[in-house]
Structures are given as structure tokens and as C-alpha cells.
Design a protein around this motif. Structure first.
Motif, PDB file in Angstrom:
ATOM      1  N   UNK A 166       0.858  -1.181   0.000  1.00 46.03           N
ATOM      2  CA  UNK A 166       0.000   0.000   0.000  1.00 46.03           C
ATOM      3  C   UNK A 166       0.895   1.232   0.000  1.00 46.03           C
ATOM      4  N   UNK A 167       0.739   2.096  -0.991  1.00 41.78           N
ATOM      5  CA  UNK A 167       1.513   3.351  -1.059  1.00 41.78           C
ATOM      6  C   UNK A 167       0.547   4.523  -1.084  1.00 41.78           C
ATOM      7  N   UNK A 168       0.806   5.512  -0.190  1.00 40.53           N
ATOM      8  CA  UNK A 168      -0.083   6.682  -0.158  1.00 40.53           C
ATOM      9  C   UNK A 168      -1.540   6.268  -0.097  1.00 40.53           C
ATOM     10  N   UNK A 169      -1.821   5.310   0.772  1.00 41.19           N
ATOM     11  CA  UNK A 169      -3.196   4.866   1.018  1.00 41.19           C
ATOM     12  C   UNK A 169      -3.884   4.287  -0.204  1.00 41.19           C
ATOM     13  N   UNK A 170      -3.100   3.840  -1.176  1.00 39.51           N
ATOM     14  CA  UNK A 170      -3.673   3.142  -2.328  1.00 39.51           C
ATOM     15  C   UNK A 170      -2.960   1.804  -2.473  1.00 39.51           C
ATOM     16  N   UNK A 171      -3.703   0.772  -2.838  1.00 41.26           N
ATOM     17  CA  UNK A 171      -3.066  -0.514  -3.114  1.00 41.26           C
ATOM     18  C   UNK A 171      -2.189  -0.358  -4.342  1.00 41.26           C
ATOM     19  N   UNK A 217      -4.597   0.952  -7.185  1.00 45.66           N
ATOM     20  CA  UNK A 217      -5.044   2.339  -7.317  1.00 45.66           C
ATOM     21  C   UNK A 217      -6.203   2.691  -6.416  1.00 45.66           C
ATOM     22  N   UNK A 218      -6.789   1.676  -5.753  1.00 50.58           N
ATOM     23  CA  UNK A 218      -7.941   1.929  -4.877  1.00 50.58           C
ATOM     24  C   UNK A 218      -7.512   1.983  -3.423  1.00 50.58           C
ATOM     25  N   UNK A 219      -8.344   2.611  -2.590  1.00 49.32           N
ATOM     26  CA  UNK A 219      -8.076   2.638  -1.151  1.00 49.32           C
ATOM     27  C   UNK A 219      -8.487   1.326  -0.522  1.00 49.32           C
ATOM     28  N   UNK A 220      -7.632   0.775   0.343  1.00 49.52           N
ATOM     29  CA  UNK A 220      -8.002  -0.484   0.991  1.00 49.52           C
ATOM     30  C   UNK A 220      -9.249  -0.304   1.859  1.00 49.52           C
ATOM     31  N   UNK A 221     -10.146  -1.261   1.764  1.00 47.90           N
ATOM     32  CA  UNK A 221     -11.355  -1.244   2.584  1.00 47.90           C
ATOM     33  C   UNK A 221     -11.938  -2.642   2.580  1.00 47.90           C
ATOM     34  N   UNK A 222     -12.772  -2.963   3.581  1.00 42.42           N
ATOM     35  CA  UNK A 222     -13.390  -4.304   3.588  1.00 42.42           C
ATOM     36  C   UNK A 222     -14.188  -4.566   2.319  1.00 42.42           C
ATOM     37  N   UNK A 276     -12.045 -16.834   2.169  1.00 38.69           N
ATOM     38  CA  UNK A 276     -10.627 -16.834   2.531  1.00 38.69           C
ATOM     39  C   UNK A 276      -9.835 -15.784   1.748  1.00 38.69           C
ATOM     40  N   UNK A 277     -10.296 -15.486   0.531  1.00 39.56           N
ATOM     41  CA  UNK A 277      -9.636 -14.421  -0.220  1.00 39.56           C
ATOM     42  C   UNK A 277      -9.786 -13.092   0.495  1.00 39.56           C
ATOM     43  N   UNK A 278     -11.010 -12.826   0.958  1.00 42.44           N
ATOM     44  CA  UNK A 278     -11.274 -11.577   1.686  1.00 42.44           C
ATOM     45  C   UNK A 278     -10.450 -11.524   2.975  1.00 42.44           C
ATOM     46  N   UNK A 279     -10.447 -12.643   3.727  1.00 45.07           N
ATOM     47  CA  UNK A 279      -9.697 -12.658   4.983  1.00 45.07           C
ATOM     48  C   UNK A 279      -8.207 -12.451   4.746  1.00 45.07           C
ATOM     49  N   UNK A 280      -7.695 -13.092   3.709  1.00 50.58           N
ATOM     50  CA  UNK A 280      -6.257 -12.997   3.434  1.00 50.58           C
ATOM     51  C   UNK A 280      -5.883 -11.565   3.056  1.00 50.58           C
ATOM     52  N   UNK A 281      -6.688 -10.928   2.232  1.00 50.96           N
ATOM     53  CA  UNK A 281      -6.374  -9.551   1.826  1.00 50.96           C
ATOM     54  C   UNK A 281      -6.464  -8.618   3.032  1.00 50.96           C
ATOM     55  N   UNK A 282      -7.460  -8.822   3.887  1.00 52.95           N
ATOM     56  CA  UNK A 282      -7.591  -7.989   5.097  1.00 52.95           C
ATOM     57  C   UNK A 282      -6.389  -8.154   6.005  1.00 52.95           C
ATOM     58  N   UNK A 283      -5.990  -9.392   6.198  1.00 53.82           N
ATOM     59  CA  UNK A 283      -4.857  -9.661   7.084  1.00 53.82           C
ATOM     60  C   UNK A 283      -3.575  -9.081   6.496  1.00 53.82           C
ATOM     61  N   UNK A 284      -3.397  -9.236   5.186  1.00 50.95           N
ATOM     62  CA  UNK A 284      -2.212  -8.662   4.539  1.00 50.95           C
ATOM     63  C   UNK A 284      -2.229  -7.144   4.687  1.00 50.95           C
ATOM     64  N   UNK A 285      -3.395  -6.540   4.527  1.00 52.67           N
ATOM     65  CA  UNK A 285      -3.488  -5.081   4.665  1.00 52.67           C
ATOM     66  C   UNK A 285      -3.107  -4.640   6.065  1.00 52.67           C
ATOM     67  N   UNK A 289      -1.136  -6.091   8.076  1.00 52.04           N
ATOM     68  CA  UNK A 289       0.325  -6.233   8.221  1.00 52.04           C
ATOM     69  C   UNK A 289       1.070  -5.194   7.413  1.00 52.04           C
ATOM     70  N   UNK A 290       0.398  -4.625   6.396  1.00 51.32           N
ATOM     71  CA  UNK A 290       1.031  -3.556   5.616  1.00 51.32           C
ATOM     72  C   UNK A 290       0.920  -2.231   6.341  1.00 51.32           C
ATOM     73  N   UNK A 291       0.308  -2.283   7.550  1.00 51.54           N
ATOM     74  CA  UNK A 291       0.232  -1.069   8.349  1.00 51.54           C
ATOM     75  C   UNK A 291      -0.904  -0.163   7.965  1.00 51.54           C
ATOM     76  N   UNK A 292      -1.912  -0.729   7.329  1.00 50.42           N
ATOM     77  CA  UNK A 292      -3.056   0.100   6.955  1.00 50.42           C
ATOM     78  C   UNK A 292      -3.811   0.476   8.221  1.00 50.42           C
ATOM     79  N   UNK A 293      -4.042   1.784   8.408  1.00 57.13           N
ATOM     80  CA  UNK A 293      -4.727   2.223   9.621  1.00 57.13           C
ATOM     81  C   UNK A 293      -6.201   1.918   9.556  1.00 57.13           C
ATOM     82  N   UNK A 294      -6.804   1.813  10.750  1.00 62.12           N
ATOM     83  CA  UNK A 294      -8.261   1.703  10.787  1.00 62.12           C
ATOM     84  C   UNK A 294      -8.742   0.288  10.564  1.00 62.12           C
ATOM     85  N   UNK A 295      -9.994   0.124  10.675  1.00 61.97           N
ATOM     86  CA  UNK A 295     -10.615  -1.181  10.623  1.00 61.97           C
ATOM     87  C   UNK A 295     -10.756  -1.638   9.182  1.00 61.97           C
ATOM     88  N   UNK A 296     -10.028  -2.663   8.824  1.00 62.36           N
ATOM     89  CA  UNK A 296     -10.228  -3.185   7.469  1.00 62.36           C
ATOM     90  C   UNK A 296     -11.024  -4.472   7.500  1.00 62.36           C
TER      91      UNK A 296
END
Lengths: 167, 295
Positions: free
Chosen positions: B203-208, B235-240, B274-283, B285-292
Motif C-alpha cells: 500500500x503506497x499513499x493509502x492506495x493498493x 489504485x484503490x483505497x483499501x477497505x473491507x 478466505x480471499x477476503x480474509x487474506x487480503x484484510x490480514x495482509x493489509x 500487516x502492511x500497516x493500513x490504519x483503521x478497521x479493514x
């Protein structure tokens, strides 16, 4: 196929067996070396019954060829007692009712023994995970977990105060 | 159950091993960890005429070389799982290894051997494809480098020639700041996965900015959906919601088989979960702030 002698140690004593290439370590331990304390469960490496320590680490004896044991050290459950006395882990199993038919017990003991060497105060979940590959059809596992935790606690005490005697 | 008769030879060097493979390749199997081969031989599903035991080749632990963790032909799974170097530089690897069989299997099993076996739900193959790992395939004719995604061709089938031995596998380190996840679904500990997933997310500048997403257990080989996930995420912002939508896309794309463990439709559903869970967990760990979200 040729039969060749394979030399290794079992519980500290020398063993010579003759083995063809297609004989597994489990087969020669039981049939040639008298180590019937090592049990056959699945032949596939999923049940943990045939666990032995191979140079100190738990392995599936059913998945090793006898020839691979050449020059190595094997410990079976009969190698756990010291000076004619049951090992504290074995005593913990007895005190906690952790064995019924006893078939899974050698594998459970050897795996747990090695696990506690590196994990001195495991949680119940950690013990369950460590023993996940050792199947038991009798006990429902709870008393085995009790016994391993009791042993780990007692081993920690002995580690802190080696002069303290144990029953 | 025990193996059918065979001829046995022990190789103490890579040279010995590939020499024996050159001589017997078509009828030979390599014995490294033996934790996949010997069960098949015990069940007589495999009946090689010749077994080449490579355990005489000294076993190494991983070494860090030029941004990669390098394993040799007899590097044991349990050693790698415990090694602080692995945890520091490529924590996906011990996370994946924790799901491989049981401790006895990992004490003998090797990294190279697991990849050569090419099980469709192999945790190591799934992680390797997500990370972009490569192997070296060696024969008497020389050595060549093969990406794991090109190595694993189909069910228990690799692109190796009969006279080739995998002598090295190179795992790229995970850059600090890149999030990762490895998740597995199995009903019983140690059994083959119903499915598993490896994810990497930058994640760079709050974009994947970069994503890897590979699923095991949903085909005859691991399925790499990194490109399709990137099309949704980059190019999108990480979110659930974003991760759910990427995982939904993956669900549409997989074509799993039904078997006694799970029907195809269930595996497809689990790809979305599991795809959703894995992406959330990776996010996370990437230090994405807030509830993903981890649901």
C-alpha cells in the motif's frame, strides 16, 4: 534386491539388522530388532503411532527405509525410563489417566517429550497443536493434554531446583 | 503395507544424484524427505524400479543471498520453520510450513522435495507462486532456473525432465512495509487442505499498489489470481468492501473439482471468504490504519 546389514543404535545399544531396500524402518525395528514398543498404525505418516526419535527428532518410522538408519541413533519409548524408573512424563500419563488401550501412547510420549524440551510452559492449545499428528481413538485427548501440562510444570520446577526430588 | 521391491542407491553429492538420474531417470524416483514418496510406495501407488536416496547430500539451512532465502536440495522443513532468519525475512514461509503435515513430516520433509511432488494444495507451492520463488533444476547437462509457477504443471506433475533434480529453491524476501497472509482451511489438523491462500499486498499513499493472490486446492495446480485481483485493487483505497469485491471476482474465476472432502460449490464459496480474509490480514500487516475487517 539384496539384503544388507544396517547398523544403528536403539536406546543407546548397538543394533545390526539385515534389510532389503523395500523394508521400512518400522518393519525392521519391530521384526528384526525386537522393538515392538514401536507400533504400526497407518503406514502413511498421518497417525503418529510409529513415532521414534531419530537423532533426537520425532520421525515417522513407517516412512523411512531401514537403510536410512545406518549410522544414526534411534530412541523408542523404552528408552525413556532412567535407572529402572519411569520417566516423569510417563508418570504424569499414569497419574492423569492419559492412556487407555495404550496403542497411541508410545508416539504421544515421544512427541510430547521432545515438544516440552523446547516449550516449557505450553498452553492447552499449544499442546493440542503439538500432538495434532498423534491420533487417539480412546481418550478424547483431554487427559493426555492434562498429563503433558503437568509434566511441563513439574519439569520446570526441577529445572529451577535440581536438588528437589520427584516422586 | 510396504513398498514393492526396488533397487536402491545412495547419492552423497549432487553430481552422484544427477548421474544416477541420467542412468535410471525414467524408472527412478528421488528419495529426499520421503514424506510424500514413501506413503505412495507403501500404498503401491508408486512402484519405481530405482530409488535414489539423496539424504547423503549435506543438509543446509536457509542462507540469505541477494535478497533471497536460498534452500538446498535436502533443506528440511522443520529447520526452516524454526529459523529466526526465515521469520525475519520471509514470515509467510513459516506460516505456510506450520500447515504442512505434522512435526514428524516436517522433520524429514524438504522444501525442494515438496515442490517436486507438486500437490495441488501444497502450501509451499502456493506460497512460492505468490512470492515469485524460483528453483534450479539440475541434470548432467547443466542447470536451469524455473519459476515455481512454471514448475508445477498439473496434478502431481512438474515440468522437470526425468533426469532432473531440484537442487535449489530461492524465496524472495518480503520487503518491509509489504503485508502478507497465509491461510488454510482443513477440517482436521495436518490433512490436505480443502483450500489455502497466500496473499501479498503493498500500500503506497493509502492506495493498493501491488498484490499477489494464489489459491491452492481449487484446481489441479495452485491458481494464481494476482492479475485479476490487481485489476480490482490497484489504485484503490483499501477497505473491507474492496477486498470482498476482489475475493468475489476470484470466486467467479475458479473451477474447482468436487471430491469426498468438499463439493466444488463449497470450495468456490470459501475462495470468496478466505480471499477476503487474506487480503484484510495482509493489509493490516502492511500497516493500513483503521478497521479493514477480518470477517
Amino acid at each position: 534386491m539384496d539384503k544388507r546389514v544396517v547398523r544403528f543404535t536403539i536406546n543407546g545399544r548397538d543394533a545390526d539388522v539385515w534389510a532389503t531396500p523395500n523394508q521400512t524402518l518400522l518393519e525392521v525395528l519391530r521384526d528384526e530388532a525386537g522393538a515392538v514398543d514401536v507400533k504400526y498404525g497407518c503406514g502413511e505418516g498421518v497417525c503418529g503411532t510409529c513415532t521414534v526419535l531419530f537423532d533426537g527428532e520425532p520421525v515417522n518410522a513407517c516412512l523411512m527405509l531401514a537403510r536410512q538408519a545406518e549410522g544414526h541413533d534411534i530412541v523408542t519409548v523404552r528408552g525413556l525410563p532412567q535407572n529402572g524408573e519411569l520417566h516423569p512424563l510417563q508418570k504424569a500419563f499414569l497419574e492423569n489417566g492419559a492412556a487407555q488401550c495404550g496403542f497411541c501412547t508410545p508416539g504421544m510420549l515421544l512427541t510430547a517429550y521432545r515438544f516440552v524440551e523446547d516449550n516449557h510452559a505450553p498452553t492447552r492449545d499449544e499442546v493440542r497443536e503439538a500432538l495434532a499428528g498423534n491420533l487417539c481413538r480412546c481418550t478424547g485427548y483431554n487427559k493426555i493434554v492434562d498429563a503433558v501440562q503437568a509434566y511441563a510444570a513439574e519439569a520446570s520446577t526441577r529445572r529451577r531446583d535440581p536438588s528437589e526430588s520427584h516422586s | 503395507m510396504y513398498p514393492a521391491p526396488f533397487e536402491y542407491a545412495a547419492a552423497n553429492t549432487i553430481g552422484d544424484a544427477v548421474g544416477l538420474l541420467a542412468e535410471h531417470g525414467d524408472d527412478a524416483k528421488v528419495l529426499a524427505g520421503g514424506q510424500s514418496l514413501v506413503p505412495m510406495m507403501n500404498l503401491r501407488l508408486a512402484q519405481p524400479g530405482y530409488v535414489i536416496d539423496v539424504n547423503g547430500i549435506p543438509s543446509t539451512s536457509l542462507s540469505l543471498q541477494d535478497g533471497e532465502l536460498v534452500a538446498g536440495p535436502t533443506t528440511r522443513q522443520a529447520i526452516v520453520e524454526r529459523d529466526p532468519v526465515t521469520h525475519k525475512h520471509c514470515p509467510m514461509l513459516p506460516a505456510a510450513l506450520a500447515h504442512v503435515g505434522n512435526i514428524r513430516v516436517r522433520n524429514r520433509g524438504t522444501l525442494c522435495g515438496n515442490l517436486a511432488h507438486a500437490d495441488p494444495s501444497s502450501e509451499l507451492a502456493v506460497a512460492a507462486m505468490a512470492l515469485g520463488a524460483e528453483v534450479t533444476a539440475t541434470s548432467t547437462n547443466g542447470a536451469r532456473s524455473v519459476r515455481v509457477s512454471d514448475l508445477v504443471v498439473s496434478y502431481l506433475t512438474t515440468s522437470l525432465e526425468p533426469d532432473e533434480l531440484i537442487t535449489e529453491v530461492r524465496w524472495p524476501v518480503i520487503a518491509s512495509g509489504t503485508g502478507w497472509a497465509f491461510l488454510e482451511m482443513a477440517r482436521r489438523a495436518g490433512e490436505f487442505a480443502i483450500l489455502n491462500v497466500a496473499a501479498l499486498l503493498t500500500v503506497d499513499d493509502e492506495r493498493c499498489s501491488r498484490v499477489s493472490l494464489v489459491f491452492g486446492g481449487v484446481g489441479d495446480r495452485p491458481v494464481d489470481l494476482s492479475g485479476e485481483a490487481a485489476a480490482v485493487l490497484v489504485g484503490e483505497s483499501p477497505s473491507p468492501e474492496l477486498f470482498a469485491s476482489a475475493a468475489e471476482r476470484c470466486r467467479e474465476l475458479v473451477d474447482p473439482n468436487s471430491d469426498v472432502h468438499a463439493p466444488a460449490e463449497y470450495r468456490r464459496e470459501m475462495v470468496a471468504v478466505y480471499g477476503r480474509r487474506a487480503l484484510s490480514l495482509a493489509a493490516s500487516r502492511a500497516g493500513v490504519d483503521g478497521e479493514v475487517g477480518h470477517g
